[in-house]
Design a protein around this motif. Structure first.
Motif, PDB file in Angstrom:
ATOM      1  N   LYS A 124       1.048  -1.128  -0.130  1.00 35.55           N
ATOM      2  CA  LYS A 124       0.084   0.056  -0.022  1.00 35.55           C
ATOM      3  C   LYS A 124       0.990   1.296   0.178  1.00 35.55           C
ATOM      4  O   LYS A 124       0.535   2.474  -0.610  1.00 35.55           O
ATOM      5  CB  LYS A 124      -0.933   0.174   1.140  1.00 35.55           C
ATOM      6  N   THR A 128       0.483   1.775  -4.409  1.00 34.12           N
ATOM      7  CA  THR A 128      -0.667   2.152  -4.548  1.00 34.12           C
ATOM      8  C   THR A 128      -0.852   3.169  -5.580  1.00 34.12           C
ATOM      9  O   THR A 128       0.067   4.103  -5.486  1.00 34.12           O
ATOM     10  CB  THR A 128      -1.525   2.425  -3.219  1.00 34.12           C
ATOM     11  N   ASP A 145      -0.751  13.901  -2.210  1.00 34.89           N
ATOM     12  CA  ASP A 145      -0.807  12.539  -2.516  1.00 34.89           C
ATOM     13  C   ASP A 145      -1.639  11.825  -1.174  1.00 34.89           C
ATOM     14  O   ASP A 145      -0.873  11.425  -0.200  1.00 34.89           O
ATOM     15  CB  ASP A 145       0.299  11.596  -2.976  1.00 34.89           C
ATOM     16  N   THR A 147      -2.918   8.703  -0.396  1.00 35.67           N
ATOM     17  CA  THR A 147      -2.244   7.427  -0.258  1.00 35.67           C
ATOM     18  C   THR A 147      -1.066   7.629   0.772  1.00 35.67           C
ATOM     19  O   THR A 147      -0.669   6.590   1.509  1.00 35.67           O
ATOM     20  CB  THR A 147      -1.562   6.623  -1.388  1.00 35.67           C
ATOM     21  N   ASP A 185     -11.940   8.596   2.148  1.00 38.21           N
ATOM     22  CA  ASP A 185     -11.241   7.727   2.673  1.00 38.21           C
ATOM     23  C   ASP A 185     -10.654   8.687   3.831  1.00 38.21           C
ATOM     24  O   ASP A 185      -9.892   8.213   4.727  1.00 38.21           O
ATOM     25  CB  ASP A 185      -9.820   7.336   2.071  1.00 38.21           C
ATOM     26  N   ASN A 196      -6.533   8.296   7.648  1.00 42.38           N
ATOM     27  CA  ASN A 196      -6.836   7.807   6.362  1.00 42.38           C
ATOM     28  C   ASN A 196      -7.119   6.322   6.729  1.00 42.38           C
ATOM     29  O   ASN A 196      -6.595   5.551   7.135  1.00 42.38           O
ATOM     30  CB  ASN A 196      -5.759   7.773   5.448  1.00 42.38           C
ATOM     31  N   ASN A 198      -7.389   3.676   5.079  1.00 40.55           N
ATOM     32  CA  ASN A 198      -6.711   2.682   4.440  1.00 40.55           C
ATOM     33  C   ASN A 198      -5.638   2.154   5.423  1.00 40.55           C
ATOM     34  O   ASN A 198      -5.044   0.997   5.266  1.00 40.55           O
ATOM     35  CB  ASN A 198      -6.046   2.902   3.023  1.00 40.55           C
TER      36      ASN A 198
END
Length: 251
Positions: A124, A128, A145, A147, A185, A196, A198
């Motif tokens: 990830k 990702t 970003d 992520t 997210d 986040n 994730n």
């Protein structure tokens, strides 16, 4: 993916060579630290807390690893469950803490699951597809970003937010009220924190604490508890091999 292992116990070394596909075993912290020095993408480490009779050397080693490589995925092994209390003292961001009461299949399966989770986390982090979101910053804005953002915190006494990434922090002039709606997210969990989703690993409702896959533990206020609970199941399970063809297990 290689696993870097610190242990002086010959029995454990034999087990790791048997159940892991690419173990790199070291008996001193210095050897381990030198071996991972050039690994900038985030090594997976299995560290036995007790080295030659000294219980805290493993913690100290993990602390040094995290200081030099925040992306490192660390699995700690111990024979005494009471040592788990020191995880908070050393703040090393441990992926898992496994008790070595025996060497049966339960221990092996948990270890392999922890390694699988570590691989998933690193996937990830580095592979990702970027999600670029424009965050407000005073009268301007910056492109981020998402992520790379693990969580967001308020800077006490100011109108600033801190964006926490793996290897840096960024300060912006904004409020959680304005950034949380920017992407699905981003989830607010407290008046001072948003995460986040994730990176959500675990939620303990009774303790009102969430743990992220990076090892960070953050408080959850009652106002946001139901939303966090709703997301927990969805975001805490790693994908199967069928769902992610690039992900490999150490079976």
């Amino acid at each position: 993916m290689a696993c870097y292992i610190l242990t002086t116990k010959k029995r454990d070394q034999r087990l790791f060579r048997k159940i892991l596909t690419d173990p790199h075993i070291f008996e001193t912290p210095r050897e381990l630290l030198l071996a991972i020095r050039s690994n900038k993408r985030g090594p997976i480490l299995i560290i036995d807390l007790e080295i030659r009779g000294h219980e805290k050397i493993g913690f100290q080693t993990a602390e040094l690893v995290k200081k030099n490589n925040p992306n490192a995925q660390i699995i700690l092994l111990a024979e005494d469950s009471r040592l788990a209390n020191y995880c908070f003292e050393y703040q090393v961001g441990v992926l898992d803490f496994i008790i070595k009461n025996d060497r049966d299949l339960t221990f092996q399966k948990r270890l392999l699951r922890a390694i699988e989770k570590a691989q998933y986390n690193l996937h990830k982090i580095f592979y990702t597809k970027p999600i670029f979101v424009r965050f407000p910053n005073g009268t301007r804005s910056i492109l981020v970003d998402l992520t790379h953002i693990i969580y967001i915190s308020c800077e006490k006494g100011t109108h600033h937010l801190i964006l926490h990434e793996h290897d840096r922090i960024t300060k912006i002039r904004a409020t959680l009220k304005t950034v949380v709606p920017l992407h699905k997210d981003i989830c607010q969990i407290h008046s001072s924190f948003a995460i986040n989703l994730n990176y959500l690993k675990d939620y303990q409702p009774k303790k009102k604490i969430i743990t992220l896959s990076t090892g960070n533990a953050l408080p959850v206020s009652r106002r946001y508890a139901s939303e966090v609970r709703m997301h927990t199941t969805r975001f805490t399970q790693p994908p199967s091999k069928d769902e992610n063809p690039n992900f490999k297990r150490n079976d």
